[in-house]
Design a protein around this motif. Structure first.
Motif, PDB file in Angstrom:
ATOM      1  N   ASP A   1       0.692  -0.767   0.087  1.00  0.00           N
ATOM      2  CA  ASP A   1      -0.266  -0.146  -0.472  1.00  0.00           C
ATOM      3  C   ASP A   1       0.984   1.339   0.236  1.00  0.00           C
ATOM      4  N   LYS A   2       2.314   1.217   0.610  1.00  0.00           N
ATOM      5  CA  LYS A   2       3.224   2.368   1.149  1.00  0.00           C
ATOM      6  C   LYS A   2       3.585   2.953  -0.685  1.00  0.00           C
ATOM      7  N   VAL A   3       4.172   1.704  -0.826  1.00  0.00           N
ATOM      8  CA  VAL A   3       4.637   1.633  -2.061  1.00  0.00           C
ATOM      9  C   VAL A   3       3.941   2.592  -3.226  1.00  0.00           C
ATOM     10  N   HIS A   4       2.754   1.762  -3.803  1.00  0.00           N
ATOM     11  CA  HIS A   4       1.639   2.050  -4.162  1.00  0.00           C
ATOM     12  C   HIS A   4       1.520   3.498  -4.147  1.00  0.00           C
ATOM     13  N   LYS A   5       1.452   4.002  -2.705  1.00  0.00           N
ATOM     14  CA  LYS A   5       0.542   5.916  -2.331  1.00  0.00           C
ATOM     15  C   LYS A   5       1.854   6.433  -3.097  1.00  0.00           C
ATOM     16  N   TYR A   6       3.196   5.817  -3.085  1.00  0.00           N
ATOM     17  CA  TYR A   6       4.337   6.707  -3.609  1.00  0.00           C
ATOM     18  C   TYR A   6       4.275   6.783  -4.873  1.00  0.00           C
ATOM     19  N   LYS A   7       4.003   5.813  -5.695  1.00  0.00           N
ATOM     20  CA  LYS A   7       4.330   5.718  -7.140  1.00  0.00           C
ATOM     21  C   LYS A   7       3.964   6.295  -7.759  1.00  0.00           C
ATOM     22  N   GLU A   8       3.480   7.452  -8.218  1.00  0.00           N
ATOM     23  CA  GLU A   8       3.304   8.827  -8.653  1.00  0.00           C
ATOM     24  C   GLU A   8       4.745   9.216  -8.422  1.00  0.00           C
ATOM     25  N   LEU A   9       4.609   9.441  -7.745  1.00  0.00           N
ATOM     26  CA  LEU A   9       5.456  10.642  -7.057  1.00  0.00           C
ATOM     27  C   LEU A   9       6.930  10.517  -7.130  1.00  0.00           C
ATOM     28  N   VAL A  10       7.133   8.695  -6.898  1.00  0.00           N
ATOM     29  CA  VAL A  10       9.021   7.771  -7.409  1.00  0.00           C
ATOM     30  C   VAL A  10       8.729   8.379  -9.638  1.00  0.00           C
ATOM     31  N   GLN A  11       8.015   7.910  -9.947  1.00  0.00           N
ATOM     32  CA  GLN A  11       7.479   8.773 -11.332  1.00  0.00           C
ATOM     33  C   GLN A  11       7.789   9.730 -11.950  1.00  0.00           C
ATOM     34  N   ALA A  12       7.382  11.011 -10.857  1.00  0.00           N
ATOM     35  CA  ALA A  12       7.558  12.423 -11.311  1.00  0.00           C
ATOM     36  C   ALA A  12       8.507  13.280 -11.360  1.00  0.00           C
ATOM     37  N   ILE A  13       9.763  12.213  -9.635  1.00  0.00           N
ATOM     38  CA  ILE A  13      10.384  12.384  -9.446  1.00  0.00           C
ATOM     39  C   ILE A  13      11.986  11.727 -10.485  1.00  0.00           C
ATOM     40  N   GLN A  14      11.378  10.592 -10.896  1.00  0.00           N
ATOM     41  CA  GLN A  14      12.481  10.172 -12.303  1.00  0.00           C
ATOM     42  C   GLN A  14      12.193  10.916 -13.873  1.00  0.00           C
ATOM     43  N   LEU A  15      10.931  11.516 -13.489  1.00  0.00           N
ATOM     44  CA  LEU A  15      11.218  12.421 -15.304  1.00  0.00           C
ATOM     45  C   LEU A  15      11.908  13.647 -14.996  1.00  0.00           C
ATOM     46  N   ARG A  16      11.603  14.064 -13.788  1.00  0.00           N
ATOM     47  CA  ARG A  16      12.589  15.768 -13.647  1.00  0.00           C
ATOM     48  C   ARG A  16      13.761  15.130 -13.338  1.00  0.00           C
TER      49      ARG A  16
END
Length: 113
Positions: free
Chosen positions: A59-74
């Motif tokens: 659940d925690k990994v899923h919660k931050y999935k979009e944040l991880v992706q956004a940081i990866q894009l940046r």
């Protein structure tokens, strides 16, 4: 989406410029009331309790999935991952996930650096 990402508050960050890696760190406690220390001196969680610890971590990994992706894009030159450390109120934990999380750090950085 940007507003939703701004409201996320991970418990911590590990950021290495030298090793080009970013870790979103999340820690959570969960109930593990079925552990009985007088029965199990090693405090091993019962299978259903272990599944609750695993589910909470996912659940925690899923919660931050979009944040991880956004940081990866940046920061495309960086490796970005989320490490969720879940521990029960009676100190049970899912050893496999903790080893995996700690292994991510070791894999991305050299010992002693």
């Amino acid at each position: 989406q940007d507003d939703a990402l701004r409201t996320l508050r991970p418990d911590g960050w590990a950021w290495s410029l030298r090793h080009k890696c970013i870790f979103v760190l999340e820690h959570s406690r969960t109930d593990d009331t079925k552990l009985e220390s007088d029965v199990d001196p090693f405090n091993e969680p019962l299978p259903e309790e272990l599944e609750r610890l695993k589910a909470r971590a996912e659940d925690k990994v899923h919660k931050y999935k979009e944040l991880v992706q956004a940081i990866q894009l940046r920061y495309p030159e960086y490796t970005v991952q989320c490490a969720a450390f879940i521990i029960g109120a009676k100190l049970s934990f899912e050893e496999e996930r903790w080893r995996k999380n700690l292994g991510m750090f070791e894999e991305r950085t050299s010992r002693g650096e």
